[in-house]
Write a protein that holds these residues in place. Structure first.
Motif, PDB file in Angstrom:
ATOM      1  N   THR A  47       1.214  -2.338   6.017  1.00 13.01           N
ATOM      2  CA  THR A  47       0.285  -1.337   6.546  1.00 13.01           C
ATOM      3  C   THR A  47       0.605   0.039   6.000  1.00 13.01           C
ATOM      4  O   THR A  47      -0.303   0.811   5.644  1.00 13.01           O
ATOM      5  N   ASN A  48       1.894   0.366   5.910  1.00 17.57           N
ATOM      6  CA  ASN A  48       2.284   1.671   5.374  1.00 17.57           C
ATOM      7  C   ASN A  48       1.886   1.812   3.908  1.00 17.57           C
ATOM      8  O   ASN A  48       1.395   2.866   3.477  1.00 17.57           O
ATOM      9  N   VAL A  49       2.107   0.755   3.130  1.00 17.29           N
ATOM     10  CA  VAL A  49       1.775   0.797   1.709  1.00 17.29           C
ATOM     11  C   VAL A  49       0.262   0.899   1.521  1.00 17.29           C
ATOM     12  O   VAL A  49      -0.234   1.709   0.730  1.00 17.29           O
ATOM     13  N   ALA A  50      -0.494   0.072   2.262  1.00 18.63           N
ATOM     14  CA  ALA A  50      -1.954   0.128   2.160  1.00 18.63           C
ATOM     15  C   ALA A  50      -2.483   1.460   2.681  1.00 18.63           C
ATOM     16  O   ALA A  50      -3.447   2.013   2.137  1.00 18.63           O
ATOM     17  N   GLY A  51      -1.846   1.981   3.732  1.00 14.14           N
ATOM     18  CA  GLY A  51      -2.269   3.267   4.272  1.00 14.14           C
ATOM     19  C   GLY A  51      -2.083   4.404   3.285  1.00 14.14           C
ATOM     20  O   GLY A  51      -2.777   5.427   3.374  1.00 14.14           O
ATOM     21  N   ALA A  52      -1.149   4.225   2.340  1.00 11.86           N
ATOM     22  CA  ALA A  52      -0.937   5.229   1.295  1.00 11.86           C
ATOM     23  C   ALA A  52      -1.892   5.044   0.116  1.00 11.86           C
ATOM     24  O   ALA A  52      -1.803   5.774  -0.869  1.00 11.86           O
ATOM     25  N   GLY A  53      -2.780   4.038   0.223  1.00 10.87           N
ATOM     26  CA  GLY A  53      -3.791   3.831  -0.806  1.00 10.87           C
ATOM     27  C   GLY A  53      -3.466   2.771  -1.833  1.00 10.87           C
ATOM     28  O   GLY A  53      -4.229   2.571  -2.779  1.00 10.87           O
ATOM     29  N   TYR A  54      -2.335   2.046  -1.660  1.00  8.15           N
ATOM     30  CA  TYR A  54      -1.955   1.016  -2.632  1.00  8.15           C
ATOM     31  C   TYR A  54      -2.548  -0.337  -2.220  1.00  8.15           C
ATOM     32  O   TYR A  54      -2.349  -0.777  -1.082  1.00  8.15           O
ATOM     33  N   PRO A  55      -3.230  -1.046  -3.123  1.00  7.75           N
ATOM     34  CA  PRO A  55      -3.773  -2.367  -2.786  1.00  7.75           C
ATOM     35  C   PRO A  55      -2.662  -3.337  -2.377  1.00  7.75           C
ATOM     36  O   PRO A  55      -1.667  -3.489  -3.090  1.00  7.75           O
ATOM     37  N   THR A  56      -2.854  -3.984  -1.238  1.00  3.60           N
ATOM     38  CA  THR A  56      -1.829  -4.847  -0.657  1.00  3.60           C
ATOM     39  C   THR A  56      -2.475  -6.139  -0.175  1.00  3.60           C
ATOM     40  O   THR A  56      -3.560  -6.121   0.393  1.00  3.60           O
ATOM     41  N   CYS A  57      -1.793  -7.259  -0.407  1.00  2.64           N
ATOM     42  CA  CYS A  57      -2.300  -8.557   0.031  1.00  2.64           C
ATOM     43  C   CYS A  57      -1.200  -9.287   0.787  1.00  2.64           C
ATOM     44  O   CYS A  57      -0.045  -9.306   0.348  1.00  2.64           O
ATOM     45  N   VAL A  58      -1.553  -9.885   1.922  1.00  2.00           N
ATOM     46  CA  VAL A  58      -0.609 -10.629   2.746  1.00  2.00           C
ATOM     47  C   VAL A  58      -1.016 -12.096   2.765  1.00  2.00           C
ATOM     48  O   VAL A  58      -2.144 -12.425   3.164  1.00  2.00           O
ATOM     49  N   LEU A  59      -0.125 -12.966   2.325  1.00  2.00           N
ATOM     50  CA  LEU A  59      -0.327 -14.409   2.407  1.00  2.00           C
ATOM     51  C   LEU A  59       0.458 -14.911   3.611  1.00  2.00           C
ATOM     52  O   LEU A  59       1.684 -15.037   3.561  1.00  2.00           O
ATOM     53  N   SER A  60      -0.237 -15.173   4.708  1.00  2.00           N
ATOM     54  CA  SER A  60       0.400 -15.566   5.958  1.00  2.00           C
ATOM     55  C   SER A  60       0.202 -17.054   6.176  1.00  2.00           C
ATOM     56  O   SER A  60      -0.891 -17.497   6.540  1.00  2.00           O
TER      57      SER A  60
END
Length: 454
Positions: free
Chosen positions: A220-233
């Motif tokens: 969430t912090n990384v995406a909140g800074a504008g970096y594309p992030t993907c979570v494989l849960s």
């Protein structure tokens, strides 16, 4: 036009286009802005690569690059200044340099693609130990790099490698963050700004210690800074993750979200969190039992479509092997971690991989690297290993209630140390500790008693 004419192959290099690019740069250094991602490896001729590297070096060093300065810097160049002067004079202007560069790049991609196809044609004709799907995935990966304008790398001379390195090094002196910030100040400081692109980061801990919560906080912090992030849960459904996201981002008690019974203030926070989260470049995927092949495909496709900075995988032990009955679980885990490390380097991303501890580690308050479950390759392949421990899970009356110890047990590019975080259980949220670690009253009383007896 005859069929034979239609099949006449293009030459694998365009000598005139290479000369025109260099000549245009020598005549007008400002043409560098029209070259796009043209790289030295795109040039077919070795002497052209050498000249191009030196021209770029001089221009980026804010020096005037011309026939004389480049010629003096390259005394071993065949025909030296005479050759440089001839190609500079052959270009009437730098106006068409973008077109010349596109031709050079096009021929380089064609050369590389043909080399790859020839290589894999030989592999497919002579079946080896790897399944054909793995061979095709490897080919797809390499061809995918070509679509991004990248050619197969060759060994780079130290002097050439130093040019981009010194540019990045200069950025450090200007305070440019080199890694991907996790959003936790003390942890980022320990990791010199955060994990670097290409890093495989292991987050491990016993059950209920907060591995998933910490990973989602970082995502969430990384995406909140504008970096594309993907979570494989692979363990939790998307809805469960979203419950936690709303609790974390909105500072809402998770139990109230699950029951959909919130106060008016919490409903307001829920609405605001909805707006905040909708703008985040954060993707969720709750597919189960992923193989290394599937993870690689998903990551490459996501990078191509949306960009990708951070890939979170929850968790390693839920990933499936390739189905080969001859391989034990340790061997499968080794192949998975080695493959994920290669994937991180290939895509230039950070992979955050959650992992369980083995049974011996589950009985310790402070885990060790040897406690990583199933394989020593987990430690070997990881660039960073982080253990999460919350004392209150085992001892609800502890003086450390509300605190979490994060042990950085391996840090390839820095030191290992402990980081103290605070854990806000109702929000499944970790934050940088804003208060000092409480002292243990039991230890203090023992010391006072011992002193009195003495």
């Amino acid at each position: 036009m005859t069929a034979n004419c239609m099949l006449d192959p293009l030459p694998l290099f365009a000598e005139e286009a290479e000369q025109s690019v260099i000549g245009a740069l020598l005549r007008h250094n400002g043409a560098i802005d029209d070259l796009g991602d043209l790289a030295p490896d795109h040039f077919y001729r070795a002497d052209h690569r050498m000249v191009y590297v030196e021209v770029l070096r001089q221009i980026k060093a804010k020096q005037r690059a011309d026939v004389v300065t480049v010629g003096l810097a390259l005394p071993d160049l065949p025909d030296g200044m005479a050759y440089l002067n001839s190609i500079a004079q052959s270009v009437p202007s730098a106006a068409n340099v973008r077109y010349y560069a596109s031709i050079v790049r096009d021929r380089a991609v064609r050369r590389t693609a043909l080399a790859m196809l020839n290589e894999y044609a030989q592999i497919l004709r002579r079946p080896g130990p790897r399944p054909v799907l793995e061979e095709l995935d490897a080919l797809q990966s390499k061809l995918g790099t070509l679509s991004q304008g990248v050619v197969i790398k060759e060994p780079v001379r130290l002097a050439e490698a130093m040019v981009p390195y010194l540019e990045r090094f200069e950025g450090r002196t200007d305070g440019v963050v080199r890694g991907t910030p996790t959003g936790f100040e003390d942890l980022d400081a320990l990791l010199t700004g955060g994990p670097r692109d290409g890093a495989l980061v292991i987050v491990a801990g016993r059950p209920s210690m907060g591995k998933t919560a910490l990973a989602m906080n970082i995502a969430t912090n990384v995406a909140g800074a504008g970096y594309p992030t993907c979570v494989l849960s692979q363990e939790m459904m998307n809805d469960d993750l979203l419950d936690r996201e709303f609790a974390q981002v909105g500072s809402i008690d998770l139990k109230n979200i699950i029951r959909a019974s919130m106060s008016s203030l919490e409903w307001d926070r829920f609405g605001q969190a909805n707006i905040t989260m909708a703008d985040m470049p954060l993707w969720l995927d709750d597919s189960e039992g992923l193989t290394l092949l599937q993870v690689c495909r998903k990551a490459r496709q996501h990078k191509r479509k949306h960009g990708l900075k951070l890939l979170v995988i929850d968790y390693l032990q839920l990933m499936s092997g390739d189905g080969d009955p001859r391989k034990n679980r340790n061997t499968q885990i080794e192949e998975i971690t080695r493959g994920l490390k290669s994937l991180a380097k290939e895509l230039g991303i950070v992979i955050l991989l959650l992992s369980q501890l083995n049974r011996n580690g589950a009985n310790k308050s402070r885990p060790q690297l040897a406690d990583l479950r199933d394989s020593g390759a987990i430690e070997q392949d990881a660039d960073i290993v982080i253990f999460v421990h919350r004392e209150e899970v085992d001892n609800p009356q502890t003086h450390l209630k509300g605190f979490a110890d994060v042990f950085v047990a391996k840090n390839r590019q820095g030191k290992v140390d402990d980081v103290l975080l605070e854990y806000q259980g109702p929000y499944t949220r970790f934050i940088t500790a804003r208060r000092p670690r409480p002292s243990d009253p039991h230890v203090n009383s023992q010391r006072r008693g011992l002193a009195r007896d003495l």
